[in-house]
Scaffold this active site. Structure first.
Site, PDB file in Angstrom:
ATOM      1  CD  GLN A   1     -12.722  -1.839  -1.259  1.00  0.00           C
ATOM      2  OE1 GLN A   1     -12.069  -2.147   0.021  1.00  0.00           O
ATOM      3  NE2 GLN A   1     -14.151  -2.868  -0.813  1.00  0.00           N
TER       4      GLN A   1
ATOM      5  NE  ARG B   1      -3.766   0.516   1.589  1.00  0.00           N
ATOM      6  CZ  ARG B   1      -4.783   0.468   2.345  1.00  0.00           C
ATOM      7  NH1 ARG B   1      -5.553   1.555   2.929  1.00  0.00           N
ATOM      8  NH2 ARG B   1      -6.284  -0.366   1.765  1.00  0.00           N
TER       9      ARG B   1
ATOM     10  CB  CYS C   1     -14.100   0.224  -0.433  1.00  0.00           C
ATOM     11  SG  CYS C   1     -13.825   2.126  -0.039  1.00  0.00           S
TER      12      CYS C   1
ATOM     13  CG  ASP D   1     -13.374   5.951  -0.840  1.00  0.00           C
ATOM     14  OD1 ASP D   1     -13.641   6.255   0.725  1.00  0.00           O
ATOM     15  OD2 ASP D   1     -12.787   6.008  -1.016  1.00  0.00           O
TER      16      ASP D   1
ATOM     17  CG  HIS E   1      -8.289   0.213  -2.559  1.00  0.00           C
ATOM     18  ND1 HIS E   1      -7.407  -1.007  -2.563  1.00  0.00           N
ATOM     19  CD2 HIS E   1      -8.930   0.584  -1.660  1.00  0.00           C
ATOM     20  CE1 HIS E   1      -8.116  -1.586  -1.237  1.00  0.00           C
ATOM     21  NE2 HIS E   1      -8.551  -0.501  -0.904  1.00  0.00           N
TER      22      HIS E   1
ATOM     23  NE  ARG F   1     -10.838  -5.713  -0.109  1.00  0.00           N
ATOM     24  CZ  ARG F   1      -9.664  -4.127   0.784  1.00  0.00           C
ATOM     25  NH1 ARG F   1      -9.663  -3.708   1.746  1.00  0.00           N
ATOM     26  NH2 ARG F   1      -8.302  -4.675   0.283  1.00  0.00           N
TER      27      ARG F   1
END
Ligand code: CP
Ligand code: NVA
Length: 307
Positions: free
Chosen positions: A137, A107, A265, A226, A134, A291
């Site tokens: 996700q 990340r 998310c 988001d 991302h 996930r």
């Protein structure tokens, strides 16, 4: 070498295979405890190294469970604990990671760093969020949407209301790869990335942008959003939040899409009302749990063990 860096670089049959494998594995381990290993132990003895330059709750925990359930182990690092933060070069760090580990999840606060690691590493690398995308996700969200709606996503109307950020970029890529209609609602100033929209157009994407949230949401099957301010945002936060004031997901707005479920998310901010977020249309906890399953299959893809 099978890396997982962006959805647009992976073929639709492979993405479909990952989702199919996740479905199969999720079903098979219904009665197992969280740390019990899948019967076939496909990644027995393998080490995943994950490194975070930015905060993470879900990605960190779900990759931990994913590799453990596949029979492997994990080491979690923060950049500031490494010599990398104090002058050791990125190429040397990449070579060392390849010496000790079998896969690397990063990340990062820089897309350039992801590219550099890819250049010097000799183990698979997974993008666990960058300023521009991302992908783990969104692949998981495609899985969740099909699980909830019991339909192929190509038959659904997907709506995104909010900032044109990394998560939306990956959603745009997914809409092309999985052939689903995507309506985006955002203030004009925050329209999606032009390069990505051109790529989508050239690849038969069916994406519409609305600068009015009501027009974007109407009759959608799924509504995603988001935070307005992402971890990498270096903007005037108060000003940006004000510019998104009319794009908040409220029950009133959701009424325009009576069949829609709500996904986020996480972590959340004030872009969604408590009533929607904790209401019965919200599937955010199921979304977060999935996930684990999708990341397991992403790992198997990277280890070339997807059958
Ligand atoms: N959605 C997501 O990636 O959450 P974290 O930032 O907590 O990992
Ligand atoms: N867009 C958000 C996603 C967090 C999971 C961010 O980059 O901060």
């Amino acid at each position: 070498m099978k890396h997982f860096i962006n959805i647009k670089d992976i073929s639709t049959p492979v993405l479909r295979k990952i989702i199919f494998d996740a479905k199969k594995r999720k079903l098979k381990r219904k009665k197992l405890n969280v740390l019990e290993v899948d019967k076939d132990q496909p990644l027995k003895g393998k080490l995943l190294i994950q490194m975070f330059e930015k905060s993470s709750t879900r990605t960190r925990l779900s990759f931990y469970l994913a590799i453990r359930q596949l029979g492997g182990g994990i080491l979690t690092l923060r950049t500031d604990e490494l010599h990398l933060a104090k002058g050791e070069s990125l190429p040397d760090t990449a070579r060392i990671l390849s010496t000790y580990g079998n896969a690397f999840m990063l990340r990062t606060d820089s897309d350039e760093k992801l590219k550099e690691f890819k250049k010097y590493i000799s183990i698979p690398i997974i993008n666990g969020l960058s300023p521009s995308s991302h992908p783990t996700q969104i692949l998981s969200d495609v899985f969740t949407i099909e699980e909830i709606k019991k339909k192929n996503i190509s038959k659904l109307n997907i709506c995104w209301i909010g900032d044109s950020n990394n998560v939306l970029n990956s959603l745009i890529e997914a809409s092309v790869k999985f052939s689903f209609k995507l309506k985006i609602g955002c203030p004009k100033k925050y329209n999606p990335n032009k390069y990505l929209m051109t790529w989508a157009k050239n690849n038969k994407g069916n994406i519409k942008i609305f600068n009015d949230p009501k027009k974007a949401i109407i009759n959608s099957d799924v509504v995603l959003t988001d935070k307005v301010i992402s971890m990498n945002d270096k903007v005037n936060k108060q000003k940006k939040k004000k510019e998104f004031k009319n794009f908040k997901i409220t029950s009133k707005l959701m009424k325009l899409a009576p069949k829609a479920c709500f996904l986020h998310c996480l972590p959340r901010g004030k872009e969604v009302s408590d009533e929607v977020f904790y209401g019965n249309k919200s599937k955010v906890w199921q979304q977060a749990l999935n996930r684990v399953y999708v990341q397991k299959s992403i790992l198997l893809y990277c280890f070339d063990k997807l059958r």
